[in-house]
Motif scaffolding. Structure first.
Motif, PDB file in Angstrom:
ATOM      1  N   TYR A 121      -5.067   2.392  11.710  1.00 56.94           N
ATOM      2  CA  TYR A 121      -5.953   1.303  12.179  1.00 56.94           C
ATOM      3  C   TYR A 121      -6.007  -0.001  11.022  1.00 56.94           C
ATOM      4  O   TYR A 121      -6.452  -1.157  11.307  1.00 56.94           O
ATOM      5  CB  TYR A 121      -7.370   1.605  11.904  1.00 56.94           C
ATOM      6  CG  TYR A 121      -7.787   2.342  10.770  1.00 56.94           C
ATOM      7  CD1 TYR A 121      -7.934   1.489   9.644  1.00 56.94           C
ATOM      8  CD2 TYR A 121      -8.117   3.471  10.651  1.00 56.94           C
ATOM      9  CE1 TYR A 121      -8.433   2.027   8.526  1.00 56.94           C
ATOM     10  CE2 TYR A 121      -8.650   4.099   9.413  1.00 56.94           C
ATOM     11  CZ  TYR A 121      -8.528   3.469   8.264  1.00 56.94           C
ATOM     12  OH  TYR A 121      -8.920   3.849   6.992  1.00 56.94           O
ATOM     13  N   CYS A 122      -4.985   0.079  10.216  1.00 57.16           N
ATOM     14  CA  CYS A 122      -4.644  -1.057   9.157  1.00 57.16           C
ATOM     15  C   CYS A 122      -3.311  -1.651   9.345  1.00 57.16           C
ATOM     16  O   CYS A 122      -3.322  -2.938   9.121  1.00 57.16           O
ATOM     17  CB  CYS A 122      -5.125  -0.424   7.825  1.00 57.16           C
ATOM     18  SG  CYS A 122      -4.972  -1.813   6.656  1.00 57.16           S
ATOM     19  N   ASN A 165      -8.046   3.436  -1.953  1.00 59.30           N
ATOM     20  CA  ASN A 165      -7.883   4.634  -1.115  1.00 59.30           C
ATOM     21  C   ASN A 165      -7.812   5.876  -1.797  1.00 59.30           C
ATOM     22  O   ASN A 165      -7.786   7.082  -1.358  1.00 59.30           O
ATOM     23  CB  ASN A 165      -6.641   4.665  -0.398  1.00 59.30           C
ATOM     24  CG  ASN A 165      -5.237   4.476  -1.339  1.00 59.30           C
ATOM     25  OD1 ASN A 165      -5.335   5.108  -2.296  1.00 59.30           O
ATOM     26  ND2 ASN A 165      -4.282   4.050  -0.569  1.00 59.30           N
ATOM     27  N   GLY A 197      -4.432  -4.607   0.931  1.00 59.77           N
ATOM     28  CA  GLY A 197      -3.227  -3.538   0.110  1.00 59.77           C
ATOM     29  C   GLY A 197      -4.233  -2.566  -0.502  1.00 59.77           C
ATOM     30  O   GLY A 197      -5.531  -2.644  -0.652  1.00 59.77           O
ATOM     31  N   SER A 257      -4.572  -5.122   5.759  1.00 58.29           N
ATOM     32  CA  SER A 257      -4.213  -4.943   4.314  1.00 58.29           C
ATOM     33  C   SER A 257      -3.999  -6.289   3.900  1.00 58.29           C
ATOM     34  O   SER A 257      -3.583  -6.400   2.572  1.00 58.29           O
ATOM     35  CB  SER A 257      -2.922  -4.023   4.220  1.00 58.29           C
ATOM     36  OG  SER A 257      -1.993  -4.456   5.162  1.00 58.29           O
ATOM     37  N   CYS A 300       0.706  -1.289   0.052  1.00 51.13           N
ATOM     38  CA  CYS A 300      -0.185  -0.108  -0.126  1.00 51.13           C
ATOM     39  C   CYS A 300       0.898   1.262  -0.040  1.00 51.13           C
ATOM     40  O   CYS A 300       1.862   1.331   0.499  1.00 51.13           O
ATOM     41  CB  CYS A 300      -0.855   0.046   1.055  1.00 51.13           C
ATOM     42  SG  CYS A 300      -2.192   1.166   1.095  1.00 51.13           S
ATOM     43  N   LEU A 304      -0.162   3.952   1.496  1.00 51.39           N
ATOM     44  CA  LEU A 304      -0.588   4.787   2.688  1.00 51.39           C
ATOM     45  C   LEU A 304      -0.128   3.537   3.884  1.00 51.39           C
ATOM     46  O   LEU A 304       0.147   2.634   3.671  1.00 51.39           O
ATOM     47  CB  LEU A 304      -1.779   5.097   2.840  1.00 51.39           C
ATOM     48  CG  LEU A 304      -2.357   6.164   1.968  1.00 51.39           C
ATOM     49  CD1 LEU A 304      -3.855   6.457   2.066  1.00 51.39           C
ATOM     50  CD2 LEU A 304      -1.386   7.455   1.870  1.00 51.39           C
ATOM     51  N   ARG A 305      -0.452   4.351   4.971  1.00 52.84           N
ATOM     52  CA  ARG A 305       0.016   3.348   6.252  1.00 52.84           C
ATOM     53  C   ARG A 305      -1.181   3.691   7.322  1.00 52.84           C
ATOM     54  O   ARG A 305      -0.855   4.226   8.369  1.00 52.84           O
ATOM     55  CB  ARG A 305       1.324   3.613   6.820  1.00 52.84           C
ATOM     56  CG  ARG A 305       2.410   3.360   6.123  1.00 52.84           C
ATOM     57  CD  ARG A 305       2.924   1.646   6.073  1.00 52.84           C
ATOM     58  NE  ARG A 305       3.959   1.424   5.389  1.00 52.84           N
ATOM     59  CZ  ARG A 305       3.893   1.124   4.070  1.00 52.84           C
ATOM     60  NH1 ARG A 305       2.574   1.212   3.502  1.00 52.84           N
ATOM     61  NH2 ARG A 305       5.027   0.932   3.478  1.00 52.84           N
ATOM     62  N   CYS A 306      -2.544   3.597   7.011  1.00 52.47           N
ATOM     63  CA  CYS A 306      -3.445   4.043   7.933  1.00 52.47           C
ATOM     64  C   CYS A 306      -3.251   3.236   9.274  1.00 52.47           C
ATOM     65  O   CYS A 306      -3.005   2.178   9.407  1.00 52.47           O
ATOM     66  CB  CYS A 306      -4.723   3.772   7.412  1.00 52.47           C
ATOM     67  SG  CYS A 306      -5.107   3.985   5.791  1.00 52.47           S
TER      68      CYS A 306
END
Ligand code: SAM
Ligand code: SF4
Length: 326
Positions: free
Chosen positions: A28-29, A98, A69, A322, A22, A24-26
């Motif tokens: 919560y994920c 996303n 992902g 992810s 991914c 991003l690196r949210c």
């Protein structure tokens, strides 16, 4: 053909993750440092993913959601989607993203035969958005939403993970977005993925989310079709917009669950929170259609009656969303 589990549930929906990577690196994920990169061989090739999809559709799957992902970071995704959309019997091909790449890719995705997009968007404030995603650019996602509509898609559904003290004050802003864009916003309860302490303090129950919306808006519940997924949706009279709540934690919807999941490494799961996964790789290398059909049917027949994440003292195997695809 239909896939019916031990509870009589008709399993007609598959979430297919095409990557665990991914951009991003949210919070919560994924952990801040990301997840260990897998070798090329560990990830299913597009041929293998197609073979899984065709076999699943042959068994009774009618809807496939492409996820990750971030599915749009995998090279070659559009030609893959072109071929997926041609599988006879597949009625719904949808994708969750996303949104970062939509500005560039929305037209190609629309032409590939993807029918609908879900976009994850947890804040309309640039700073909060960057905080939740650990660096994401809100403006890019918002232009991606416009690009999707210009390409011909219906307004993408928005998934917002509600986190107390982080973005829950923005619930009314998202309802306004539903009204003005004519889209559906789905408010999702924060789910524990197993490596964060004190997740409960972030989780705002769906009932509270609804109460907070109803304090300002009239909502009319919408009754949906059999492959529509787990959200309870409500129309906002006077607009094309709608809101939904996904209450995986506070009010499990397991009795209506119609899904299985397959990860990008070929692990099939009957439930997000079941530790058990069936490894499909032996049926893909070399390709064995009847063996694969047997493995998918087995995962359906062993699908748990319900998850127990809200039970006191419950713990489950750690995972990152992810890797499984949400
Ligand atoms: N990268 C894509 C995206 O973000 O839409 C697709 C994959 S993402 C894992 C799929 C969905 O899972 C997203 O809507 C995300 O918000 C949701 N999700 C991830 N972790 C979650 C958590 N801990 N609780 C609730 N939803 C979560
Ligand atoms: Fe990436 Fe989606 Fe997970 Fe966010 S929710 S880190 S965008 S996979």
């Amino acid at each position: 053909m239909r896939l019916i589990d031990s509870q009589g549930r008709n399993i007609n929906y598959m979430r297919l993750a095409v990557t665990d990577r991914c951009n991003l690196r949210c919070v919560y994920c994924m952990p801040k440092a990301g997840i260990a990169k897998k070798g090329h061989d560990a990830i299913l090739s597009y041929e293998e993913l197609l073979f899984v999809a065709e076999t699943a559709v042959g068994l009774g799957i009618e809807k496939i959601r492409i996820t990750g992902g971030e599915p749009l970071v995998r090279a070659g995704i559009v030609p893959f989607l072109d071929r997926l959309a041609e599988i006879p019997g597949l009625r719904h091909l949808v994708l969750t993203t996303n949104g970062l790449a939509l500005e560039d890719m929305a037209g190609d995705l629309y032409r590939s035969g993807v029918q609908r997009l879900n976009v994850s968007l947890d804040s309309l404030d640039g700073k909060t958005f960057a905080g939740i995603t650990r660096g994401g650019d809100l403006k890019k996602v918002l232009s991606g939403l416009d690009a999707a509509e210009q390409a011909g898609f219906p307004p993408p559904k928005i998934n917002m993970v509600v986190m107390r003290g982080v973005n829950d004050a923005e619930i009314p802003d998202f309802v306004e977005m539903a009204r003005t864009r004519g889209t559906t916003i789905r408010f999702i309860e924060y789910m524990p993925v197993g490596w964060e302490d004190g997740w409960q303090r972030y989780c705002v129950p769906g009932s509270e989310i609804l109460e907070r919306i109803r304090a300002r808006y009239t909502l009319v519940e919408v009754h949906k079709g059999p492959s529509a997924g787990p959200s309870r949706d409500f129309r906002i009279p006077g607009s094309r917009g709608a809101v939904g709540i996904i209450t995986a934690v506070s009010e499990h919807f397991c009795n209506a669950c119609n899904r299985i999941r397959v990860t990008s490494t070929g692990q099939a799961r009957g439930c997000l929170f079941a530790g058990e996964a069936a490894d499909l790789v032996p049926w893909l290398r070399p390709a064995d259609r009847s063996g694969l059909a047997g493995a998918l049917s087995e995962i359906v027949s062993r699908k748990p009656v319900r998850h127990r994440i809200s039970a006191p003292g419950h713990s489950h195997e750690r995972f990152t969303m992810s890797q499984i695809g949400g």
